[in-house]
Design an enzyme around this catalytic site. Structure first.
Site, PDB file in Angstrom:
ATOM      1  N   THR A 171      -3.735  -1.733   7.369  1.00 34.27           N
ATOM      2  CA  THR A 171      -5.041  -2.086   7.951  1.00 34.27           C
ATOM      3  C   THR A 171      -4.893  -3.222   8.965  1.00 34.27           C
ATOM      4  O   THR A 171      -5.328  -3.117  10.113  1.00 34.27           O
ATOM      5  CB  THR A 171      -6.015  -2.516   6.819  1.00 34.27           C
ATOM      6  OG1 THR A 171      -6.101  -1.452   5.877  1.00 34.27           O
ATOM      7  CG2 THR A 171      -7.388  -2.829   7.359  1.00 34.27           C
ATOM      8  N   LYS A 220      -7.906 -18.154  -2.152  1.00 35.80           N
ATOM      9  CA  LYS A 220      -8.404 -18.714  -0.888  1.00 35.80           C
ATOM     10  C   LYS A 220      -8.947 -20.125  -1.081  1.00 35.80           C
ATOM     11  O   LYS A 220      -8.709 -21.004  -0.251  1.00 35.80           O
ATOM     12  CB  LYS A 220      -9.476 -17.793  -0.309  1.00 35.80           C
ATOM     13  CG  LYS A 220      -8.888 -16.468   0.176  1.00 35.80           C
ATOM     14  CD  LYS A 220      -9.970 -15.456   0.473  1.00 35.80           C
ATOM     15  CE  LYS A 220      -9.406 -14.167   1.028  1.00 35.80           C
ATOM     16  NZ  LYS A 220     -10.397 -13.077   1.054  1.00 35.80           N
TER      17      LYS A 220
HETATM   18  P1  NAP Z   1      -2.163  -2.407   3.682  1.00 34.08           P
HETATM   19  O1  NAP Z   1      -3.168  -1.641   4.473  1.00 34.08           O
HETATM   20  O2  NAP Z   1      -1.863  -1.980   2.291  1.00 34.08           O
HETATM   21  O3  NAP Z   1      -0.789  -2.392   4.546  1.00 34.08           O
HETATM   22  C1  NAP Z   1       0.427  -2.850   4.036  1.00 34.08           C
HETATM   23  C2  NAP Z   1       1.540  -2.432   4.981  1.00 34.08           C
HETATM   24  O4  NAP Z   1       2.748  -2.996   4.519  1.00 34.08           O
HETATM   25  C3  NAP Z   1       1.765  -0.922   5.090  1.00 34.08           C
HETATM   26  O5  NAP Z   1       2.071  -0.587   6.418  1.00 34.08           O
HETATM   27  C4  NAP Z   1       2.984  -0.661   4.187  1.00 34.08           C
HETATM   28  O6  NAP Z   1       3.835   0.377   4.639  1.00 34.08           O
HETATM   29  C5  NAP Z   1       3.737  -1.964   4.339  1.00 34.08           C
HETATM   30  N1  NAP Z   1       4.480  -2.321   3.133  1.00 34.08           N
HETATM   31  C6  NAP Z   1       3.983  -2.755   1.941  1.00 34.08           C
HETATM   32  N2  NAP Z   1       4.992  -3.029   1.088  1.00 34.08           N
HETATM   33  C7  NAP Z   1       6.139  -2.771   1.750  1.00 34.08           C
HETATM   34  C8  NAP Z   1       7.514  -2.867   1.410  1.00 34.08           C
HETATM   35  N3  NAP Z   1       7.909  -3.273   0.203  1.00 34.08           N
HETATM   36  N4  NAP Z   1       8.424  -2.542   2.360  1.00 34.08           N
HETATM   37  C9  NAP Z   1       8.039  -2.124   3.580  1.00 34.08           C
HETATM   38  N5  NAP Z   1       6.749  -2.013   3.969  1.00 34.08           N
HETATM   39  C10 NAP Z   1       5.823  -2.325   3.060  1.00 34.08           C
HETATM   40  O7  NAP Z   1      -2.555  -3.950   3.602  1.00 34.08           O
HETATM   41  P2  NAP Z   1      -3.538  -4.751   4.577  1.00 34.08           P
HETATM   42  O8  NAP Z   1      -4.937  -4.535   4.156  1.00 34.08           O
HETATM   43  O9  NAP Z   1      -3.143  -4.509   5.976  1.00 34.08           O
HETATM   44  O10 NAP Z   1      -3.181  -6.263   4.138  1.00 34.08           O
HETATM   45  C11 NAP Z   1      -2.045  -6.911   4.593  1.00 34.08           C
HETATM   46  C12 NAP Z   1      -2.133  -8.394   4.252  1.00 34.08           C
HETATM   47  O11 NAP Z   1      -3.259  -8.953   4.914  1.00 34.08           O
HETATM   48  C13 NAP Z   1      -2.345  -8.702   2.781  1.00 34.08           C
HETATM   49  O12 NAP Z   1      -1.692  -9.899   2.452  1.00 34.08           O
HETATM   50  C14 NAP Z   1      -3.862  -8.893   2.667  1.00 34.08           C
HETATM   51  O13 NAP Z   1      -4.242  -9.712   1.574  1.00 34.08           O
HETATM   52  C15 NAP Z   1      -4.108  -9.603   3.969  1.00 34.08           C
HETATM   53  N6  NAP Z   1      -5.477  -9.513   4.470  1.00 34.08           N
HETATM   54  C16 NAP Z   1      -6.077  -8.306   4.525  1.00 34.08           C
HETATM   55  C17 NAP Z   1      -7.360  -8.225   5.034  1.00 34.08           C
HETATM   56  C18 NAP Z   1      -8.091  -6.915   5.112  1.00 34.08           C
HETATM   57  O14 NAP Z   1      -9.277  -6.918   5.455  1.00 34.08           O
HETATM   58  N7  NAP Z   1      -7.458  -5.799   4.814  1.00 34.08           N
HETATM   59  C19 NAP Z   1      -7.996  -9.373   5.490  1.00 34.08           C
HETATM   60  C20 NAP Z   1      -7.329 -10.608   5.426  1.00 34.08           C
HETATM   61  C21 NAP Z   1      -6.063 -10.653   4.911  1.00 34.08           C
HETATM   62  P3  NAP Z   1       3.337   1.910   4.729  1.00 34.08           P
HETATM   63  O15 NAP Z   1       2.300   1.923   5.820  1.00 34.08           O
HETATM   64  O16 NAP Z   1       4.542   2.691   5.097  1.00 34.08           O
HETATM   65  O17 NAP Z   1       2.774   2.232   3.402  1.00 34.08           O
HETATM   66  N1  HSE Z   2      -9.676  -8.247   0.156  1.00 34.86           N
HETATM   67  C1  HSE Z   2     -10.052  -9.363   0.957  1.00 34.86           C
HETATM   68  C2  HSE Z   2     -11.566  -9.487   0.993  1.00 34.86           C
HETATM   69  C3  HSE Z   2      -9.506  -9.193   2.337  1.00 34.86           C
HETATM   70  O1  HSE Z   2     -12.239  -8.540   0.615  1.00 34.86           O
HETATM   71  O2  HSE Z   2     -12.059 -10.549   1.384  1.00 34.86           O
HETATM   72  C4  HSE Z   2      -9.673 -10.427   3.194  1.00 34.86           C
HETATM   73  O3  HSE Z   2      -8.866 -11.464   2.725  1.00 34.86           O
END
Ligand code: NAP
Ligand code: HSE
Length: 431
Positions: A14, A205
């Site tokens: 994402t 957080k």
């Molecule tokens: P996500 O959609 O689950 O994406 C994770 C990515 O990392 C995927 O591309 C996955 O590969 C890759 N990955 C995970 N484990 C791996 C491993 N062991 N080796 C290689 N690649 C790996 O997660 P996200 O929502 O983008 O979140 C990423 C970070 O941002 C997290 O720390 C989350 O807490 C933080 N965050 C997220 C948001 C939000 O709104 N989503 C907001 C603020 C912060 P594949 O694509 O091949 O599966």
């Molecule tokens: N899962 C988190 C939330 C993503 O819903 O706020 C942003 O850190």
């Protein structure tokens, strides 16, 4: 502009997708503002054959070393999530002399000190704006713009998933499971959403924010965390009748007893500014001795809002590289302050219980709570559930430890069938 700063992304989910989109679509303004072009060279993924939402010219790899040891890569942006391998890869990248950007609150809340030490030792930056509040600038304002203040309180809504869920449950009467699935589909929730609904994500957080605001290390274990899983539709309805809305709040305060940090659902008056924070938005209040009250509001989760913060961090690191400068502010925990447990905090409470519907019950309930120094502001009895009466108590402000004893005493009364929910009331002046 001959210099190109090359970035290695760890993760193309994402947030990673949002980062690729922003760095590509806004490339020329980003280059102007950063003073250098920025290009993504490699992206670490688990499955390179997976269908992606966005195509990229960057090389997809499953080999972390090929990213963090690539001599052409200056900045590593960790967007994997979870503790491992994220923590180890960030440490290795710092030790390879790469600047590290991360959106990972799991790692920052638990291993921040170790990472800061590695960054310091290698004279590189460690930036984590996206780890709290998604797209809202909050880490940098705390570390820089508000640095002259003695901060006494940080309070707000820092989890987009639960705010989205509570909002939909309140405004549309949606059920918990359906609305959680929606939040997951919109990319707001963590890979394991129990961290969102259980309050752990918000706890991470507030641990990060409190550490920066109060200049002392607030560990995850220091934060008392309660999520939204015990909230029932009845509580939302009673709240509406009483002029309240339920929000999952993260609160950190420095008082003469020390620093306390907690996450819990709370009733807040409909007139409170946080009541207007809807959908997946976040809002954070800061109270400083010079600035007074300041509020930060915006999208707390989602692909592009989070990418906005990650890209700004990448640009800050790129600017330092391009200008051979070093504008780092790393660890700001300069003191060891006492952690004041939640049992020392005070607020009014809402208690919903089921009791026998017969004379003398109200007197028994009032006597039981009164024995623990808890006095009642109001008592509501509206519904019958089978042969029992549903009773809602609103207390005056009470110390948490006294309230817990009162709840235990209530639960032990023969006329009380069940104490269903206990929720703090925040933002009222009830004494
Ligand atoms: P996500 O959609 O689950 O994406 C994770 C990515 O990392 C995927 O591309 C996955 O590969 C890759 N990955 C995970 N484990 C791996 C491993 N062991 N080796 C290689 N690649 C790996 O997660 P996200 O929502 O983008 O979140 C990423 C970070 O941002 C997290 O720390 C989350 O807490 C933080 N965050 C997220 C948001 C939000 O709104 N989503 C907001 C603020 C912060 P594949 O694509 O091949 O599966
Ligand atoms: N899962 C988190 C939330 C993503 O819903 O706020 C942003 O850190």
């Amino acid at each position: 502009m001959d210099k190109v700063v090359r970035v290695g992304l760890l993760g193309f989910g994402t947030v990673g997708t949002g980062v690729v989109r922003v760095l590509t679509e806004n490339a020329s303004l980003i280059a102007q503002r950063a003073g250098t072009a920025i290009a993504i060279k490699k992206i670490l993924v688990r499955d390179p054959n997976k269908k992606r939402a966005l195509s990229t010219t960057a090389e997809l790899t499953t080999d972390p070393a090929s990213v963090i040891r690539d001599p052409e890569i200056d900045i590593v942006a960790e967007l994997l999530g979870g503790e491992e391998p994220a923590r180890t890869l960030m440490l290795e990248a710092l030790n390879q002399g790469k600047h590290v950007v991360t959106a990972n609150k799991d790692v920052m809340a638990k291993y921040g000190r170790e990472l800061f030490e590695a960054a310091e030792k290698n004279n590189v930056n460690l930036l984590f704006e996206a780890s709290v509040g998604g797209g809202i600038p909050i880490i940098r304002p705390l570390k820089r713009c508000l640095a002259a203040n003695r901060i006494s309180e940080v309070m707000g809504i820092v989890n987009g998933t639960t705010n989205y869920m509570l909002d939909k449950m309140t405004s549309e009467g949606m059920d918990f499971a359906t609305v959680l699935a929606e939040a997951q589909a919109k990319g707001y929730a963590e890979a394991d959403p129990t961290a969102d609904v259980g309050g752990l994500d918000a706890a991470r957080k507030i641990a990060i924010l409190a550490s920066i605001a109060f200049g002392t290390r607030v560990r995850l274990d220091d934060v008392s965390a309660e999520g939204i899983t015990k909230i029932e539709p009845e509580d939302i309805d009673y709240g509406r009748e009483l002029g309240y809305v339920i929000k999952l709040l993260a609160i950190a305060q420095e008082t003469d007893k020390g620093v306390n940090a907690r996450v819990h659902p709370a009733f807040i008056p409909l007139t409170h500014p946080l009541a207007a924070v809807r959908d997946a938005f976040n809002a954070i209040f800061i109270r400083g001795d010079a600035v007074g009250d300041a509020m930060f509001y915006g999208r707390g989760a989602g692909s592009l809002p989070t990418a906005s913060a990650v890209c700004a961090d990448i640009m800050e690191a790129a600017r330092d590289i391009a200008h051979h400068s070093s504008s780092h502010i790393l660890c700001t925990c300069f003191e060891e302050k006492r952690i004041s447990p939640i049992s020392e905090t005070e607020s009014p409470y809402y208690i919903r219980l089921l009791a026998e519907d017969k004379p003398g019950v109200m007197a028994a309930i009032a006597g039981a709570v009164g024995a623990q120094q808890v006095s009642l502001n109001s008592v509501i009895q509206k519904r019958r559930v089978g042969t029992r009466a549903e009773i809602v108590l609103i207390t005056y402000k009470v110390k948490d430890e006294d309230l817990q004893l009162a709840v235990q005493t209530l639960s032990g009364l023969s006329v009380v069938n069940k104490v269903s929910t206990v929720i703090r009331v925040v933002g009222v002046d009830a004494e």
